[in-house]
Design an enzyme around this catalytic site. Structure first.
Site, PDB file in Angstrom:
ATOM      1  N   SER A 136      46.475  64.836  20.447  1.00 54.90           N
ATOM      2  CA  SER A 136      45.984  65.671  19.301  1.00 54.90           C
ATOM      3  C   SER A 136      44.967  64.175  19.080  1.00 54.90           C
ATOM      4  O   SER A 136      45.161  63.078  19.802  1.00 54.90           O
ATOM      5  CB  SER A 136      46.174  65.485  17.845  1.00 54.90           C
ATOM      6  OG  SER A 136      45.907  65.120  16.747  1.00 54.90           O
ATOM      7  N   TYR A 149      53.507  64.618  10.909  1.00 53.92           N
ATOM      8  CA  TYR A 149      52.870  64.551  12.358  1.00 53.92           C
ATOM      9  C   TYR A 149      52.202  63.574  13.036  1.00 53.92           C
ATOM     10  O   TYR A 149      52.616  63.531  14.211  1.00 53.92           O
ATOM     11  CB  TYR A 149      51.383  65.695  11.932  1.00 53.92           C
ATOM     12  CG  TYR A 149      50.744  66.132  13.024  1.00 53.92           C
ATOM     13  CD1 TYR A 149      51.275  67.175  13.800  1.00 53.92           C
ATOM     14  CD2 TYR A 149      49.441  66.124  12.833  1.00 53.92           C
ATOM     15  CE1 TYR A 149      50.400  67.815  14.546  1.00 53.92           C
ATOM     16  CE2 TYR A 149      48.885  66.776  14.169  1.00 53.92           C
ATOM     17  CZ  TYR A 149      48.951  67.710  14.650  1.00 53.92           C
ATOM     18  OH  TYR A 149      48.528  68.535  15.658  1.00 53.92           O
TER      19      TYR A 149
END
Ligand SMILES: NC(=O)c1ccc[n+]([C@@H]2O[C@H](COP(=O)([O-])OP(=O)(O)OC[C@H]3O[C@@H](n4cnc5c(N)ncnc54)[C@H](OP(=O)(O)O)[C@@H]3O)[C@@H](O)[C@H]2O)c1
Length: 236
Positions: A136, A149
């Site tokens: 990410s 996350y």
């Protein structure tokens, strides 16, 4: 047809929807054979792809998937399976911790680990291999509600970097693909929600992965960072 992908065999995790499914479609369209895994693969079909049930958090499931991929002669693995959950630190429960960390970090480790002997055997036979980890843009920065996350994505990035160091010894090229906001089913959302109109499409991320897999063997793409133009500019 993409000459660099013709005849390649690529394993893709998290292939039932979102970025993974877009990648399966792009790879098969480019002439690659794809071994595709996710927990819910019933009814998912793409010509040129074999969909197998896979839970990346489950060692036996991973082993069965890896054996099928190795038997097919896999030369590239894309660790794409992932989940997201966003909440303040005080709301992170042990269950949520395990769901996110087990999928994003342990899952990447288990699937990669299961295929390393195959990649080492390929090296012994004079053939290279590739691993692409879909982390990410937030694998190296964080924000409010992002503790769980981003901890998982920092962890997945660390695994990626260590694997790159180790893999150089056995002909493995490793790429981290770091995407900003993509319009998928991510974190319980639905594709096409109005606030996501200008976000990246799953096909945009699939194209970046395809690029990393398409370059000549003398080229190693260490990292790709991409964002929708509407997203704030952010490094690293
Ligand atoms: N969307 C974004 O904004 C964004 C941005 C940056 C990075 N990413 C990353 O991109 C990757 C793909 O996400 P996405 O946006 O395409 O989300 P998505 O639409 O929710 O797709 C996630 C995929 O992962 C699979 N998956 C989840 N848990 C799994 C497990 N335990 N075992 C095997 N497969 C599993 C899902 O299939 P099943 O449920 O059928 O198992 C599904 O195919 C993730 O790693 C995510 O962190 C997403």
């Amino acid at each position: 047809m993409n000459a660099e992908l013709q005849g390649r065999v690529v394993a893709v995790t998290g292939a039932s929807k979102g970025i993974g499914l877009a990648l399966v479609r792009a790879l098969t369209a480019a002439g690659a054979q794809v071994i595709a895994g996710a927990r819910s693969v019933d009814g998912v079909q793409v010509q040129g792809a074999t969909f197998l049930p896979l839970d990346v958090t489950d060692e036996a499931s991973v082993q069965a998937f890896a054996e099928r991929a190795a038997a097919a002669g896999v030369d590239a693995l894309v660790n794409n399976a992932g989940v997201g959950a966003f909440m303040p630190v005080q709301d992170i429960t042990p269950d949520e911790y395990h769901r996110v960390m087990d999928t994003n970090v342990k899952g990447t480790l288990l699937v990669t680990r299961a295929l390393i002997p195959h990649f080492q055997a390929r090296h012994a036979a004079g053939q290279g291999s590739q691993v692409v980890n879909v982390t990410s843009d937030v694998s190296a920065r964080t924000f409010a509600n992002g503790a769980l996350y981003t901890a998982s994505k920092y962890g997945q990035r660390a695994v990626t970097h260590a694997l790159a160091h180790e893999g150089q010894g056995y002909g493995l090229r490793v790429t981290e693909v770091r995407s900003g906001m993509v319009d998928t089913y991510f974190a319980g959302s639905q594709p096409g929600e109005s606030h996501k109109a200008d976000w990246l499409k799953p096909e945009d991320v699939a194209d970046a992965i395809l690029y990393a897999l398409s370059v000549p063997a003398r080229v190693r793409i260490d990292e790709i960072l991409l964002h929708p133009t509407v997203q704030e500019v952010a490094y690293p």
